[in-house]
Design an enzyme around this catalytic site. Sequence first.
Site, PDB file in Angstrom:
ATOM      1  N   TYR A 299      -1.377   9.900  -3.976  1.00 22.93           N
ATOM      2  CA  TYR A 299      -1.717  10.871  -5.023  1.00 22.93           C
ATOM      3  C   TYR A 299      -1.618  12.261  -4.411  1.00 22.93           C
ATOM      4  O   TYR A 299      -2.258  12.555  -3.405  1.00 22.93           O
ATOM      5  CB  TYR A 299      -3.122  10.636  -5.574  1.00 22.93           C
ATOM      6  CG  TYR A 299      -3.486  11.636  -6.651  1.00 22.93           C
ATOM      7  CD1 TYR A 299      -2.836  11.638  -7.875  1.00 22.93           C
ATOM      8  CD2 TYR A 299      -4.452  12.621  -6.423  1.00 22.93           C
ATOM      9  CE1 TYR A 299      -3.131  12.569  -8.854  1.00 22.93           C
ATOM     10  CE2 TYR A 299      -4.759  13.563  -7.403  1.00 22.93           C
ATOM     11  CZ  TYR A 299      -4.094  13.527  -8.616  1.00 22.93           C
ATOM     12  OH  TYR A 299      -4.393  14.464  -9.578  1.00 22.93           O
TER      13      TYR A 299
ATOM     14  N   ASP B 229      -0.049  15.586   3.711  1.00 17.32           N
ATOM     15  CA  ASP B 229      -1.011  15.990   2.688  1.00 17.32           C
ATOM     16  C   ASP B 229      -2.417  15.676   3.196  1.00 17.32           C
ATOM     17  O   ASP B 229      -2.854  14.524   3.195  1.00 17.32           O
ATOM     18  CB  ASP B 229      -0.718  15.254   1.379  1.00 17.32           C
ATOM     19  CG  ASP B 229      -1.577  15.777   0.231  1.00 17.32           C
ATOM     20  OD1 ASP B 229      -2.580  16.462   0.517  1.00 17.32           O
ATOM     21  OD2 ASP B 229      -1.246  15.489  -0.932  1.00 17.32           O
TER      22      ASP B 229
ATOM     23  N   LYS C 291      -9.738  21.064  -1.408  1.00 19.90           N
ATOM     24  CA  LYS C 291     -11.068  20.457  -1.416  1.00 19.90           C
ATOM     25  C   LYS C 291     -12.026  21.103  -0.410  1.00 19.90           C
ATOM     26  O   LYS C 291     -12.570  22.150  -0.673  1.00 19.90           O
ATOM     27  CB  LYS C 291     -10.951  18.944  -1.198  1.00 19.90           C
ATOM     28  CG  LYS C 291     -10.150  18.264  -2.340  1.00 19.90           C
ATOM     29  CD  LYS C 291     -10.409  16.793  -2.408  1.00 19.90           C
ATOM     30  CE  LYS C 291      -9.413  16.043  -3.283  1.00 19.90           C
ATOM     31  NZ  LYS C 291      -9.753  15.909  -4.661  1.00 19.90           N
TER      32      LYS C 291
HETATM   33  C1  LIG Z   1      -4.150  13.797  -1.261  1.00 25.35           C
HETATM   34  C2  LIG Z   1      -4.295  14.721  -2.422  1.00 25.35           C
HETATM   35  N1  LIG Z   1      -3.381  15.685  -2.607  1.00 25.35           N
HETATM   36  C3  LIG Z   1      -3.472  16.564  -3.627  1.00 25.35           C
HETATM   37  C4  LIG Z   1      -4.519  16.497  -4.524  1.00 25.35           C
HETATM   38  C5  LIG Z   1      -4.611  17.482  -5.654  1.00 25.35           C
HETATM   39  O1  LIG Z   1      -5.649  18.366  -5.426  1.00 25.35           O
HETATM   40  P1  LIG Z   1      -6.313  19.167  -6.649  1.00 25.35           P
HETATM   41  O2  LIG Z   1      -7.109  18.173  -7.434  1.00 25.35           O
HETATM   42  O3  LIG Z   1      -7.133  20.215  -5.991  1.00 25.35           O
HETATM   43  O4  LIG Z   1      -5.189  19.735  -7.453  1.00 25.35           O
HETATM   44  C6  LIG Z   1      -5.492  15.502  -4.372  1.00 25.35           C
HETATM   45  C7  LIG Z   1      -6.625  15.419  -5.310  1.00 25.35           C
HETATM   46  O5  LIG Z   1      -7.405  14.502  -5.304  1.00 25.35           O
HETATM   47  C8  LIG Z   1      -5.369  14.584  -3.306  1.00 25.35           C
HETATM   48  O6  LIG Z   1      -6.252  13.600  -3.128  1.00 25.35           O
END
Ligand SMILES: Cc1ncc(COP(=O)(O)O)c(C=O)c1O
Length: 446
Positions: free
Chosen positions: A154, A256, A283
């Site tokens: 994700y 990521d 986050k």
């Molecule tokens: C690994 C990862 N990348 C990107 C995101 C997207 O972040 P945001 O919710 O701040 O857009 C998330 C959100 O849970 C995530 O878990």
Amino acid sequence: MNIERSTAWREYLARNPLSRAHAARAAQRVPSGTSRSLLRHPPFPFYAREAHGVTSIDLDGNERIDFHNNYTTLIHGHGHPAVLEAITDQVARGTTYSAPGAQEYALAELLCGRITSVDQVVFNNSGTEAVMLALRIARAVTGRNRIGKFEGGYHGASDFVMVGGHGLPAVDDPVRVSQPAADVGGLPDAACADVVLMRYNDPQAVREAIAAHGDTLAAIIVEPILGAGGVIPATPEFLRVLREETARAGVVLICDEVITLRHALGGAQGYYGLDPDLTTMAKTIGGGFPVGAVGGKREFMRSLEADGSVANLGTFSANPVTMAAGLAAMTLLDEAAIAHLDRLGERARRGLAATIARHDLPAGVSGAGSLFQLHWTRAPLTCARGPATADATRNLATFLGLANRGVQLSMRGIGALSTPMQDQHVDRLVEAFEDFVGELRADGLV
Ligand SMILES: Cc1ncc(COP(=O)(O)O)c(C=O)c1O
């Protein structure tokens, strides 16, 4: 048994009358009563009224130990005094400016000092934006179009990564590389056509994908611990092969770390010795405020310079309140704090696994460091295919049953520890689960 006749469901209705009324009212003006699709669940969500430290309190006054922490964001829980002080101090001096704020430099300096592969960093407003920007940099630098990602990965809500989370091959399906299906409606056809999907933790999948598509791939994006796909740590061998193969094929490797930065001072990449080209963050680095960031090696970040071809936009990007809150939160997150979190994480995983073993439940626990997930499946938890087989009814029953007992996980059973937590909080989680298992049995749900 129908979940609506379960004890968990009936007790949830009885405990949450004000949230129920609010849900009905809110649904008139906001689809399904909340803007956040991922926080919807039957019969209706409990609505947060306030939160302090490890505890959140809903409209009906129910208190819960918050192991959700807004999807792993609140690493110091709610309202940590040092973070609050930084926020209030900054708010008094301005919430957003018409000139660049001087505040972002300190957070940039901290992140670059901790994460070996990050020479420079830019901030925006969410992990979604960070991933969009990283992919754009990769396309600009390579002149290529397609993206590689892993099953269950994700990476936020943008088109080209909202694929390959659902409809995965079966656990024992030998297919390693495939074309993803869309996770949501409304995506352009290119979102599926331009993405190559690989099985996670499978070095051979990476080799096959690079051999077949390497010359058209701008980037491969990977979570060093698969988050939403099952909280599954990568194997060192998988990451080693991924780095080697992408480097050889000129494919930009994006790590990521939106969830995993908490894993070590230098992020999970530091823990694994992974040296990516670009890193996406969000986050925890915003101290509870909306944030995203892209960092990486100078040769890639160069495209964001004033004379480069890529731009980092956003009216609120690097806003000073987020920068102040993020700096306070990340400063608090030192080696000792991470060791404390990891110890609690181990205690949670062991406690849940012991209950599963004692009752011979069709379930498993995954995780690493301060993250864990409870899965209602006996399938192997080494890639996203196993977690995808989890029983949805038991998931929901468990979420409601634990909520009734004063504990909040995510709907799919993910938990993230926060620094104000102590052994007693983790023990409350394990006791609540043990108690709930008896109820599940009595209701014939397991
Ligand atoms: C690994 C990862 N990348 C990107 C995101 C997207 O972040 P945001 O919710 O701040 O857009 C998330 C959100 O849970 C995530 O878990």
